[in-house]
Design an enzyme around this catalytic site. Structure first.
Site, PDB file in Angstrom:
ATOM      1  N   GLU A   1       0.737  -1.372  -0.144  1.00  0.00           N
ATOM      2  CA  GLU A   1       0.046   0.120   0.053  1.00  0.00           C
ATOM      3  C   GLU A   1       0.928   1.300   0.054  1.00  0.00           C
ATOM      4  OE1 GLU A   1      -3.223   0.465  -0.393  1.00  0.00           O
ATOM      5  OE2 GLU A   1      -3.591  -1.636  -0.668  1.00  0.00           O
TER       6      GLU A   1
ATOM      7  N   TYR B   1      -6.723   5.894   5.253  1.00  0.00           N
ATOM      8  CA  TYR B   1      -6.873   4.897   4.214  1.00  0.00           C
ATOM      9  C   TYR B   1      -6.199   3.563   4.459  1.00  0.00           C
ATOM     10  CZ  TYR B   1      -5.725   2.522  -0.057  1.00  0.00           C
ATOM     11  OH  TYR B   1      -5.518   1.509  -0.929  1.00  0.00           O
TER      12      TYR B   1
ATOM     13  N   ASP C   1     -10.121   6.101  -1.079  1.00  0.00           N
ATOM     14  CA  ASP C   1      -9.117   6.617  -1.778  1.00  0.00           C
ATOM     15  C   ASP C   1      -9.679   7.271  -3.116  1.00  0.00           C
ATOM     16  OD1 ASP C   1      -9.418   4.536  -3.494  1.00  0.00           O
ATOM     17  OD2 ASP C   1      -7.502   4.128  -3.592  1.00  0.00           O
TER      18      ASP C   1
ATOM     19  N   CYS D   1     -13.627   2.103 -14.059  1.00  0.00           N
ATOM     20  CA  CYS D   1     -14.268   3.714 -13.516  1.00  0.00           C
ATOM     21  C   CYS D   1     -13.051   4.498 -13.752  1.00  0.00           C
ATOM     22  CB  CYS D   1     -14.958   3.595 -12.382  1.00  0.00           C
ATOM     23  SG  CYS D   1     -16.096   5.078 -12.227  1.00  0.00           S
TER      24      CYS D   1
HETATM   25  S1  SF4 Z   1     -20.968   3.007 -15.223  1.00  0.00           S
HETATM   26 FE1  SF4 Z   1     -19.372   4.083 -15.870  1.00  0.00          FE
HETATM   27  S2  SF4 Z   1     -19.207   5.930 -14.451  1.00  0.00           S
HETATM   28 FE2  SF4 Z   1     -20.957   4.565 -13.554  1.00  0.00          FE
HETATM   29  S3  SF4 Z   1     -19.596   3.323 -11.943  1.00  0.00           S
HETATM   30 FE3  SF4 Z   1     -19.597   2.239 -14.047  1.00  0.00          FE
HETATM   31  S4  SF4 Z   1     -17.575   3.076 -15.184  1.00  0.00           S
HETATM   32 FE4  SF4 Z   1     -18.242   4.156 -13.351  1.00  0.00          FE
END
Ligand code: SF4
Length: 360
Positions: free
Chosen positions: A40, A123, A141, A195
């Site tokens: 980490e 964290y 985080d 994401c």
């Molecule tokens: S749909 Fe897109 S913006 Fe929503 S959590 Fe999943 S990757 Fe992230």
């Protein structure tokens, strides 16, 4: 806030996705809090690909708290060399010595005791106790902020006291106590792989069917940050490359300072760093790995340049190279006598003026 069946439904999706998609990383084969701790701290300052080698070398030489505590600080720093942020290595060492002295070279097994160790913040403490012992402490985080802000469409700025508190409570509410470690790793991995800050892979996301930002086509607006008025420090390293009477420039095109002006090839770092560290970064490799010979001719003094909301600390490195073909193609090759035809920021002009003065 109360936990609900719905909250845990998100967690189930995250954990199923994680089981199928997680990266196979060495520290994930261990529930040893020491191994988790080292990984980490290394990953706080470097990308996984670059951190792997450091992690492997570090735990091979210092396989446990006792061996780290008994080493000299010089040796620990040597194993850290090139990673930067040397205070983190010093804190690791100090915390290992503390645990050797007070906990018989073992990790204490409660969150408050782990949190109290030198260099361990909220964290890292949550990561250690949840990954190692499945204790119910949610990690928050940058990845977690991003996933939560987008999924719930939360526009509270993440860089304010109120925002931090809000997100910490939300993350805690979403955490199923029985699989705290798995859930924490899953949400961080989703933020790291799917994401991501730019162009997230929403169509393949396990949370897409209930994601507010995705539904509203506003993914790029989250997470919200307030900190525009704060002054920030930036650390620039410019390369005045000399090749056959020519040098190299690039045009600044991003929405940042000096858009449209020309500058030398640049590496920006998060904090001050010396040539030895700089020349071991991925960015340096990207610029110069195709050049077989380069000679560092000079290093300028540090230039401090104050702008309205930021202060730039800049060093110029004069480098002579033996071939130009290996450089990235996004640079213009410019005759040195013709440099004055290009619009450059005042900072660069100051440096060029100093070179002229030095030759008189
Ligand atoms: S749909 Fe897109 S913006 Fe929503 S959590 Fe999943 S990757 Fe992230």
């Amino acid at each position: 806030m109360e936990e609900t069946e719905n909250d845990f439904g998100i967690s189930r999706k995250l954990c199923e996705w994680y089981d199928a998609h997680k990266r196979d990383l060495p520290w994930r084969h261990s529930r040893d809090p020491y191994i988790i701790w080292i990984s980490e701290i290394i990953l706080q300052q470097t990308r996984v690909a670059q951190g792997l080698g450091y992690f492997n070398r570090f735990v091979e030489r210092f396989p446990d708290i006792r061996s780290l505590a008994e080493a000299s600080e010089d040796e620990v720093l040597k194993y850290w060399q090139g990673l930067g942020y040397y205070s983190r290595a010093r804190n690791l060492h100090a915390a290992a010595r503390f645990m050797a002295e007070h906990y018989d070279a073992r990790f204490p097994q409660t969150y408050p005791e782990v949190r109290a160790l030198k260099g361990i913040g909220d964290y890292t403490a949550a990561a250690i106790v949840s990954f190692a012992w499945n204790l119910p402490y949610a990690v928050v985080d940058g990845n977690v902020y991003r996933v939560l802000a987008r999924f719930f469409g939360i526009d509270t700025p993440i860089d304010t006291g109120a925002g931090k508190k809000y997100f910490a409570e939300l993350a805690q509410r979403l955490l199923p106590p029985k699989r705290a470690g798995l859930h924490n790793q899953a949400i961080m991995e989703l933020g790291a792989l799917q994401c991501v800050p730019q162009a997230p892979a929403c169509t393949a996301c396990p949370l897409a069917d209930a994601c507010v930002a995705y539904a509203n086509q506003s993914v790029s607006l989250f997470p919200v940050k307030q900190g525009r008025t704060k002054t920030r420090d930036r650390f620039f390293h410019y390369f005045y490359i000399i090749y056959n009477g020519k040098t190299f420039l690039q045009k600044r095109t991003k929405n940042d300072i000096w858009k449209g002006l020309y500058e030398f090839p640049l590496i920006e770092t998060d904090e001050a760093c010396e040539w030895t560290e700089l020349s071991h970064t991925n960015e340096f490799d990207r610029l110069f790995s195709g050049i077989s010979k380069r000679m560092l001719r000079s290093v300028s003094p540090l230039y401090k340049h104050v702008l309205s909301h930021q202060t730039l600390y800049t060093t110029f490195y004069q480098l002579e190279i033996n071939e130009a073909g290996g450089l990235p193609h996004d640079f213009d090759q410019v005759p040195i006598e013709g440099l004055d035809q290009y619009a450059v920021p005042r900072l660069i002009q100051k440096y060029l003026d100093s070179l002229v003065r030095d030759t008189k």
